[in-house]
Design an enzyme around this catalytic site. Structure first.
Site: not given
Ligand code: AMP
Length: 278
Positions: A185-186, A150, A34, A27
């Protein structure tokens, strides 16, 4: 590095690729976790293989009171992260092209999605399965990489691929953490400095729980330590079977200790392995 902003552009580019195509759906608001996935994808693709990253803030996996509108979208920086980590193409579709206003077909995993995050985020995994199924059909990867951060998402998507016969090999990647243990985490940017300092205690609590013998003591130890964090509110702390996500009945089985915790207004999730003991 190709940047495809429409489905037609991505499809035309994909047509010319032979061999492995390793896909990393995201996302955006890309961070070290990432980047590690993209580097692992590069390795998995091998010589002559292709790495595709998608960046799409998927509206249908957010609840009405969640952070869809405010989710960070630093596209320029994200493209730089993809390039440095070795992506060959980045797919950045628009919500308008991905979703018809009168859409009426969804992909619904009905068992593993029911527990953990599925309890407090109704419809979340339906949104995740639907977008990943669509992205698989557009990108047509041979392999896809997802983060173990996740864990439930990974388990649900493995089940979707199994039950719907997607010709995609799914692989997990270990959770990347900051030096104090907080999973990258974003959403960590939402934490204020004092919340950020306290956030590392979630991982520490999971580690302390994982040292205990019975699944109930594992859970109660981690819960107690998380409850003691000022400003923390537990959504869940559960020891589950690693594959079925059902409550873990014995440490003979491979398990996962998973937690969702609000620190102020920010909901953080994390999980660690509970390796089987003889
Ligand atoms: P997101 O952009 O949050 O949807 O995440 C895209 C992918 O990156 C998912 O497969 C996540 O599980 C993975 N991911 C996110 N954070 C981490 C992390 N800290 N370590 C490893 N993978 C991660």
């Amino acid at each position: 590095m190709k940047v495809a902003k429409s489905i037609a552009q991505l499809r035309a580019w994909r047509k010319r690729r032979l061999g492995r195509v390793v896909f990393v759906p995201t996302m955006g608001a890309l961070h070290a976790g990432h980047a590690a996935l993209v580097r692992a994808a590069r390795k998995l693709a091998g010589p002559g293989g292709t790495v595709v990253v998608s960046i799409f803030v998927n509206p249908i996996q957010f609840g009405p009171k969640e952070d869809f509108a405010s989710y960070p979208r630093p596209l320029k920086n994200d493209l730089a992260v993809c390039r440095t980590a070795g992506a060959d193409a980045v797919f950045v579709p628009s919500p308008q092209e991905m979703y018809f206003d009168d859409r009426s077909v969804f992909v619904d995993e009905s068992l593993l999605s029911a527990s953990l995050c599925g309890q407090s985020r109704p419809g979340h995994f339906r949104g995740v399965c639907t977008v990943v199924a669509k992205l698989f059909l557009i990108v047509q990867p041979t392999h896809a990489l997802f983060g173990e951060k996740d864990w439930q998402q990974l388990a649900v998507l493995r089940r979707m691929v199994r039950d719907l016969n997607f010709p995609v090999e799914v692989a997990g990647h270990p959770t990347v953490r900051e030096s104090d243990g907080l999973a990258t985490s974003s959403r960590n940017v939402y934490l204020n400095p004092s919340e950020r300092a306290l956030a590392s205690r979630i991982h520490a609590a999971l580690l302390a729980g994982a040292g205990k013998k019975s699944p109930t003591t594992v859970e109660s130890t981690a819960s107690r330590l998380i409850s003691a964090i000022p400003g923390a509110r537990i959504d869940y702390v559960e020891a589950v079977h690693a594959e079925t996500l059902q409550p873990l009945t014995s440490r003979k089985f491979p398990g996962r200790l998973a937690a969702a915790v609000f620190l102020g207004a920010t909901r953080l999730i994390d999980n660690i392995p509970l390796p089987p003991t003889p």
